[in-house]
Scaffold this motif. Structure first.
Motif, PDB file in Angstrom:
ATOM      1  N   GLU A   1      33.087  36.905  52.047  1.00  0.00           N
ATOM      2  CA  GLU A   1      33.582  38.009  52.872  1.00  0.00           C
ATOM      3  C   GLU A   1      32.913  37.930  54.241  1.00  0.00           C
ATOM      4  O   GLU A   1      31.716  37.636  54.349  1.00  0.00           O
ATOM      5  CB  GLU A   1      33.258  39.345  52.210  1.00  0.00           C
TER       6      GLU A   1
ATOM      7  N   GLU B   1      42.627  35.264  54.289  1.00  0.00           N
ATOM      8  CA  GLU B   1      42.694  36.487  53.486  1.00  0.00           C
ATOM      9  C   GLU B   1      42.384  36.189  52.029  1.00  0.00           C
ATOM     10  O   GLU B   1      42.918  35.227  51.468  1.00  0.00           O
ATOM     11  CB  GLU B   1      44.097  37.113  53.561  1.00  0.00           C
ATOM     12  N   ASP B   2      41.533  36.979  51.438  1.00  0.00           N
ATOM     13  CA  ASP B   2      41.270  36.963  49.998  1.00  0.00           C
ATOM     14  C   ASP B   2      40.964  35.582  49.418  1.00  0.00           C
ATOM     15  O   ASP B   2      41.472  35.205  48.368  1.00  0.00           O
ATOM     16  CB  ASP B   2      42.450  37.583  49.245  1.00  0.00           C
TER      17      ASP B   2
ATOM     18  N   GLU C   1      38.205  30.810  44.230  1.00  0.00           N
ATOM     19  CA  GLU C   1      37.780  31.966  43.441  1.00  0.00           C
ATOM     20  C   GLU C   1      36.614  31.569  42.549  1.00  0.00           C
ATOM     21  O   GLU C   1      36.619  30.495  41.962  1.00  0.00           O
ATOM     22  CB  GLU C   1      38.915  32.475  42.555  1.00  0.00           C
TER      23      GLU C   1
END
Length: 168
Positions: free
Chosen positions: A10, A35-36, A160
């Motif tokens: 982040e 994003e993300d 992730e």
């Protein structure tokens, strides 16, 4: 959430156009953020025009690795074509030596073209070698298709970290 395109951390907002990634210890322009946890996609412009072969070495060094692979294929094709003309002139000269004198300018131009395309291929091979440690020995349609599919797969794969324990 705005994330770093390299590590998916982040980001902290510095101002309207800049973000800070503490993990990478770098400042990023808002255009470079993702994003993300998505990866920064590789350009969709894979196959450059063969006119790019006339670019200088410093200009070629700015091209993407995939674009260089396409350019290497073009350069090798032009080198092979030039080599075939050199062979034709040599065979004709063996059969009738006076032909080489008669077509001296064409023979010389063909030899210069072969040397040019050989050197251009070496330039591209060496740029690729500096980046990846090697370069493709043979660039087929299948090789290029598989490369492009792999790039698209990687572009779509988010970064992730799994925090859940897997159960057998």
């Amino acid at each position: 959430m705005r994330t770093c395109p390299y590590c998916a951390s982040e980001l902290k907002i510095l101002d309207a156009t800049f973000y800070r990634c503490e993990f990478c210890r770098m400042t990023l322009h808002s255009d470079d953020t993702q994003e993300d946890g998505c990866r920064k996609p590789v350009s969709e412009e894979y196959a450059p025009p063969d006119a790019w072969l006339s670019c200088s070495t410093p200009e070629m060094m700015t091209f993407s690795t995939v674009q260089l692979i396409f350019l290497l294929r073009y350069a090798r094709s032009k080198r092979a074509s030039s080599y075939n003309y050199v062979r034709v002139f040599n065979k004709a000269g063996d059969a009738k030596p006076s032909l080489l004198q008669e077509y001296h300018e064409s023979v010389q131009a063909t030899g210069e073209a072969y040397e040019y395309w050989t050197r251009k291929a070496w330039v591209i091979e060496n740029i690729l070698r500096e980046r990846t440690g090697n370069f493709p020995a043979k660039i087929t349609d299948r090789y290029l298709a598989e490369l492009l599919v792999r790039i698209q797969e990687i572009n779509a794969k988010p970064m992730e970290i799994s925090r859940n324990r897997r159960r057998s």
